[in-house]
Motif scaffolding. Sequence first.
Motif, PDB file in Angstrom:
ATOM      1  N   UNK A  95       0.818  -1.209   0.000  1.00  0.00           N
ATOM      2  CA  UNK A  95       0.000   0.000   0.000  1.00  0.00           C
ATOM      3  C   UNK A  95       0.852   1.259   0.000  1.00  0.00           C
ATOM      4  N   UNK A  96       1.961   1.245   0.722  1.00  0.00           N
ATOM      5  CA  UNK A  96       2.831   2.422   0.781  1.00  0.00           C
ATOM      6  C   UNK A  96       3.390   2.752  -0.606  1.00  0.00           C
ATOM      7  N   UNK A  97       3.795   1.723  -1.370  1.00  0.00           N
ATOM      8  CA  UNK A  97       4.296   1.947  -2.736  1.00  0.00           C
ATOM      9  C   UNK A  97       3.200   2.529  -3.616  1.00  0.00           C
ATOM     10  N   UNK A  98       2.030   1.941  -3.531  1.00  0.00           N
ATOM     11  CA  UNK A  98       0.905   2.406  -4.343  1.00  0.00           C
ATOM     12  C   UNK A  98       0.552   3.842  -3.998  1.00  0.00           C
ATOM     13  N   UNK A  99       0.473   4.145  -2.714  1.00  0.00           N
ATOM     14  CA  UNK A  99       0.153   5.508  -2.285  1.00  0.00           C
ATOM     15  C   UNK A  99       1.205   6.497  -2.765  1.00  0.00           C
ATOM     16  N   UNK A 100       2.469   6.134  -2.670  1.00  0.00           N
ATOM     17  CA  UNK A 100       3.551   7.025  -3.110  1.00  0.00           C
ATOM     18  C   UNK A 100       3.460   7.284  -4.615  1.00  0.00           C
ATOM     19  N   UNK A 101       3.150   6.237  -5.370  1.00  0.00           N
ATOM     20  CA  UNK A 101       3.015   6.372  -6.819  1.00  0.00           C
ATOM     21  C   UNK A 101       1.905   7.375  -7.163  1.00  0.00           C
ATOM     22  N   UNK A 102       0.723   7.172  -6.588  1.00  0.00           N
ATOM     23  CA  UNK A 102      -0.411   8.041  -6.905  1.00  0.00           C
ATOM     24  C   UNK A 102      -0.289   9.428  -6.270  1.00  0.00           C
ATOM     25  N   UNK A 103       0.345   9.534  -5.115  1.00  0.00           N
ATOM     26  CA  UNK A 103       0.548  10.854  -4.508  1.00  0.00           C
ATOM     27  C   UNK A 103       1.371  11.748  -5.420  1.00  0.00           C
ATOM     28  N   UNK A 104       2.395  11.167  -6.044  1.00  0.00           N
ATOM     29  CA  UNK A 104       3.231  11.959  -6.949  1.00  0.00           C
ATOM     30  C   UNK A 104       2.421  12.400  -8.176  1.00  0.00           C
ATOM     31  N   UNK A 105       1.601  11.507  -8.689  1.00  0.00           N
ATOM     32  CA  UNK A 105       0.750  11.867  -9.834  1.00  0.00           C
ATOM     33  C   UNK A 105      -0.242  12.953  -9.430  1.00  0.00           C
ATOM     34  N   UNK A 106      -0.880  12.798  -8.277  1.00  0.00           N
ATOM     35  CA  UNK A 106      -1.850  13.801  -7.828  1.00  0.00           C
ATOM     36  C   UNK A 106      -1.181  15.157  -7.618  1.00  0.00           C
ATOM     37  N   UNK A 107       0.009  15.162  -7.054  1.00  0.00           N
ATOM     38  CA  UNK A 107       0.732  16.427  -6.860  1.00  0.00           C
ATOM     39  C   UNK A 107       1.051  17.071  -8.202  1.00  0.00           C
ATOM     40  N   UNK A 108       1.483  16.267  -9.147  1.00  0.00           N
ATOM     41  CA  UNK A 108       1.796  16.788 -10.483  1.00  0.00           C
ATOM     42  C   UNK A 108       0.548  17.369 -11.152  1.00  0.00           C
ATOM     43  N   UNK A 109      -0.529  16.623 -11.102  1.00  0.00           N
ATOM     44  CA  UNK A 109      -1.765  17.046 -11.765  1.00  0.00           C
ATOM     45  C   UNK A 109      -2.263  18.375 -11.209  1.00  0.00           C
ATOM     46  N   UNK A 110      -2.087  18.598  -9.922  1.00  0.00           N
ATOM     47  CA  UNK A 110      -2.534  19.858  -9.306  1.00  0.00           C
ATOM     48  C   UNK A 110      -1.743  21.057  -9.811  1.00  0.00           C
ATOM     49  N   UNK A 111      -0.582  20.827 -10.431  1.00  0.00           N
ATOM     50  CA  UNK A 111       0.209  21.940 -10.973  1.00  0.00           C
ATOM     51  C   UNK A 111      -0.278  22.351 -12.362  1.00  0.00           C
ATOM     52  N   UNK A 112      -1.129  21.549 -12.970  1.00  0.00           N
ATOM     53  CA  UNK A 112      -1.617  21.823 -14.316  1.00  0.00           C
ATOM     54  C   UNK A 112      -2.863  22.692 -14.276  1.00  0.00           C
ATOM     55  N   UNK A 113      -3.176  23.313 -15.401  1.00  0.00           N
ATOM     56  CA  UNK A 113      -4.421  24.077 -15.448  1.00  0.00           C
ATOM     57  C   UNK A 113      -5.595  23.097 -15.347  1.00  0.00           C
ATOM     58  N   UNK A 114      -6.684  23.541 -14.810  1.00  0.00           N
ATOM     59  CA  UNK A 114      -7.830  22.683 -14.492  1.00  0.00           C
ATOM     60  C   UNK A 114      -8.302  21.859 -15.689  1.00  0.00           C
TER      61      UNK A 114
END
Length: 184
Positions: A95-114
């Motif tokens: 679960x920790x690996x999975x969470x880390x993978x998606x957390x990075x994607x979610x952080x990246x996506x928040x930097x993009x325009x909506x």
Amino acid sequence: MMHIGNNYQGIWQFFGEKSFPFAGAKSQSSNLNAKAIEDLLSGRRKNSYGVEGMRITGRTDWKRTIPVSDEMKQHVFEDVKNEFYKYGGMSGDNTAETDAYYDKIHSYVKTLKASDRSPATWTLSQLHLNHAHAVKNAVKEDMPGWTSGQHIPSDVLDKIFADESITSMVSGKSGGMKGIDIQV
């Protein structure tokens, strides 16, 4: 005769607020509801986590490929690599690996325009599927009879992940990425 209504305050007084740990959250909940109503009236559409541009209910325009950063392409590639080395091509149960993978994607996506947020997650998902499919085919070519989840010798994976047809998928130079152009 007893009248039953919406008198939760009487219950709090009877039992005491300490019996209901959520009782203090009443004003916070009201503030969140007011913010959600304000966002809805303004036309901003957010998902259940409050991120604008991620709500896809009733829409199909988010299923499109857009340019994503080289860092995120590499992040996806490393996840696919990890899945094959550790779990024989499966996603694993860490679960920790999975969470880390998606957390990075979610952080990246928040930097993009909506308007690019949902398409970016779709693009990264398609990239992940394409990588995994290409590696799976290469493993089956090297090890006929192999099925997902079975152990793969590291020398076989080393050879596959060193192959330019696999590594070029990260840079977007591969012709094998049917229907997805990920060049930045």
